[in-house]
Design a protein around this motif. Structure first.
Motif, PDB file in Angstrom:
ATOM      1  N   PRO A   8       8.615   1.043  -6.244  1.00  0.00           N
ATOM      2  CA  PRO A   8       7.971   1.096  -7.525  1.00  0.00           C
ATOM      3  C   PRO A   8       6.411   1.268  -7.521  1.00  0.00           C
ATOM      4  CG  PRO A   8       9.165  -0.893  -7.669  1.00  0.00           C
ATOM      5  CD  PRO A   8       9.031  -0.480  -6.153  1.00  0.00           C
ATOM      6  N   ALA A   9       5.941   2.309  -8.377  1.00  0.00           N
ATOM      7  CA  ALA A   9       4.573   2.387  -8.433  1.00  0.00           C
ATOM      8  C   ALA A   9       3.806   1.292  -9.389  1.00  0.00           C
ATOM      9  CB  ALA A   9       4.108   3.901  -8.972  1.00  0.00           C
ATOM     10  N   THR A  10       3.381   0.301  -8.604  1.00  0.00           N
ATOM     11  CA  THR A  10       2.945  -0.912  -9.195  1.00  0.00           C
ATOM     12  C   THR A  10       1.182  -0.587  -9.071  1.00  0.00           C
ATOM     13  OG1 THR A  10       3.086  -2.314  -7.389  1.00  0.00           O
ATOM     14  CG2 THR A  10       4.795  -2.139  -8.789  1.00  0.00           C
ATOM     15  N   PRO A  11       0.477  -1.726  -9.921  1.00  0.00           N
ATOM     16  CA  PRO A  11      -0.945  -1.684  -9.741  1.00  0.00           C
ATOM     17  C   PRO A  11      -1.424  -1.789  -8.145  1.00  0.00           C
ATOM     18  CG  PRO A  11      -0.265  -2.620 -11.703  1.00  0.00           C
ATOM     19  CD  PRO A  11       0.999  -2.618 -11.056  1.00  0.00           C
ATOM     20  N   ALA A  12      -0.659  -2.790  -7.561  1.00  0.00           N
ATOM     21  CA  ALA A  12      -1.118  -2.878  -6.217  1.00  0.00           C
ATOM     22  C   ALA A  12      -1.195  -1.796  -5.300  1.00  0.00           C
ATOM     23  CB  ALA A  12      -0.480  -4.058  -5.606  1.00  0.00           C
ATOM     24  N   ARG A  13      -0.218  -1.014  -5.756  1.00  0.00           N
ATOM     25  CA  ARG A  13      -0.086   0.423  -5.028  1.00  0.00           C
ATOM     26  C   ARG A  13      -0.678   1.718  -5.434  1.00  0.00           C
ATOM     27  NH1 ARG A  13       5.677  -1.894  -5.331  1.00  0.00           N
ATOM     28  NH2 ARG A  13       6.118  -3.057  -3.456  1.00  0.00           N
ATOM     29  N   PHE A  14      -1.416   1.464  -6.405  1.00  0.00           N
ATOM     30  CA  PHE A  14      -2.064   2.588  -6.937  1.00  0.00           C
ATOM     31  C   PHE A  14      -2.762   3.447  -5.989  1.00  0.00           C
ATOM     32  CE2 PHE A  14      -5.653   4.888  -9.021  1.00  0.00           C
ATOM     33  CZ  PHE A  14      -4.783   5.635  -9.971  1.00  0.00           C
ATOM     34  N   PRO A  63       6.669   0.353 -14.187  1.00  0.00           N
ATOM     35  CA  PRO A  63       6.461   1.381 -13.264  1.00  0.00           C
ATOM     36  C   PRO A  63       7.108   2.804 -13.582  1.00  0.00           C
ATOM     37  CG  PRO A  63       7.046  -0.367 -11.903  1.00  0.00           C
ATOM     38  CD  PRO A  63       7.463  -0.748 -13.475  1.00  0.00           C
ATOM     39  N   PRO A  64       6.037   3.711 -13.794  1.00  0.00           N
ATOM     40  CA  PRO A  64       6.664   5.258 -14.240  1.00  0.00           C
ATOM     41  C   PRO A  64       6.955   6.021 -13.422  1.00  0.00           C
ATOM     42  CG  PRO A  64       4.242   5.212 -13.832  1.00  0.00           C
ATOM     43  CD  PRO A  64       4.690   3.798 -13.521  1.00  0.00           C
ATOM     44  N   ALA A  65       6.957   5.483 -11.854  1.00  0.00           N
ATOM     45  CA  ALA A  65       7.427   6.423 -10.732  1.00  0.00           C
ATOM     46  C   ALA A  65       7.725   5.275  -9.515  1.00  0.00           C
ATOM     47  CB  ALA A  65       6.245   7.138 -10.579  1.00  0.00           C
ATOM     48  N   LEU A  66       8.279   6.091  -8.448  1.00  0.00           N
ATOM     49  CA  LEU A  66       8.492   5.309  -7.273  1.00  0.00           C
ATOM     50  C   LEU A  66       7.720   5.998  -6.153  1.00  0.00           C
ATOM     51  CD1 LEU A  66      12.442   5.349  -7.415  1.00  0.00           C
ATOM     52  CD2 LEU A  66      10.827   3.549  -8.144  1.00  0.00           C
ATOM     53  N   ILE A  67       7.257   5.427  -5.106  1.00  0.00           N
ATOM     54  CA  ILE A  67       6.564   5.947  -3.952  1.00  0.00           C
ATOM     55  C   ILE A  67       7.549   5.857  -2.776  1.00  0.00           C
ATOM     56  CG2 ILE A  67       4.366   5.786  -2.755  1.00  0.00           C
ATOM     57  CD1 ILE A  67       3.264   4.332  -5.151  1.00  0.00           C
ATOM     58  N   ALA A  68       7.585   7.001  -1.998  1.00  0.00           N
ATOM     59  CA  ALA A  68       8.353   6.955  -0.794  1.00  0.00           C
ATOM     60  C   ALA A  68       7.284   6.629   0.394  1.00  0.00           C
ATOM     61  CB  ALA A  68       9.030   8.065  -0.335  1.00  0.00           C
ATOM     62  N   TYR A  69       7.679   5.915   1.172  1.00  0.00           N
ATOM     63  CA  TYR A  69       6.587   5.565   2.571  1.00  0.00           C
ATOM     64  C   TYR A  69       7.579   5.882   3.699  1.00  0.00           C
ATOM     65  CZ  TYR A  69       4.026   2.531  -0.813  1.00  0.00           C
ATOM     66  OH  TYR A  69       3.422   1.989  -1.461  1.00  0.00           O
TER      67      TYR A  69
END
Length: 195
Positions: A8-14, A63-69
């Motif tokens: 999830p797109a969280t503050p720590a992952r901005f 979280p409004p989005a997800l991030i792929a790594y």
């Protein structure tokens, strides 16, 4: 083989969100705010102001989005959340009259935007992001997930920027059914995730 994880797109992952959004296409300037704002408001804001809106949105949660790594590097992004939080969807003529769901229903979620960095395109990240978005929406309480993909085989050839909606084939492979075809190259698709 590359290791792919989706978070999830969280503050720590901005900062990771920024890396994912700025690898080609319109993500850098849009900051995934296109669907959350009226056209007049979107046009009036600078890229920096849109970035701050995204930062605020992520900070406020959920979280409004997800991030792929891919091997730990932020490589892609998908916006997924209640359709009511994406106000421009209901104002878009091609979608407004084509949905089967009332626009004020918070249990209807939308997958509205994909971004994949240039160096990771063609590796199936959209399908992985979509699968994760479906799970995320289901866990978040969605009853139905709706999306507005394009059909690159119908009509003129699409640029990478025009594919940010996702493609009909990706959604069909994930079990979405076509609800309407407001234009030959634009579909409205839906997936029920609970009764």
């Amino acid at each position: 083989m590359a290791q792919i994880t989706i978070e999830p797109a969280t503050p720590a992952r901005f900062d990771d969100a920024q890396h994912a959004l700025t690898g080609g296409g319109d993500g850098r300037s849009c900051q995934c705010q296109w669907w959350t704002l009226t056209n007049a408001r979107f046009q009036a804001l600078s890229t920096e102001e849109r970035e701050q809106l995204l930062r605020d949105e992520i900070a406020a949660g959920p979280p409004p989005a997800l991030i792929a790594y891919v091997d730990g590097e932020p490589a892609g992004w998908v916006r997924v959340g209640p359709r009511t939080a994406q106000v421009r969807l209901s104002r878009t003529r091609n979608y407004a009259s084509s949905t089967e769901e009332p626009w004020d229903d918070d249990d209807v979620w939308a997958v509205s935007c994909f971004v994949v960095r240039r160096e990771h395109r063609g590796a199936g990240l959209n399908a992985r992001l979509l699968a994760a978005a479906v799970d995320f929406a289901r866990e978040g309480g969605a009853r139905v997930i709706e999306a507005y993909p394009v059909d690159p085989g119908a009509g003129s050839r699409k640029s990478a920027n025009e594919l940010y909606h996702g493609t009909v084939s990706t959604f069909a492979a994930a079990g979405f059914r076509e609800v309407a075809r407001p234009r030959p190259d634009v579909a409205v698709v839906s997936l029920a995730v609970r009764a």
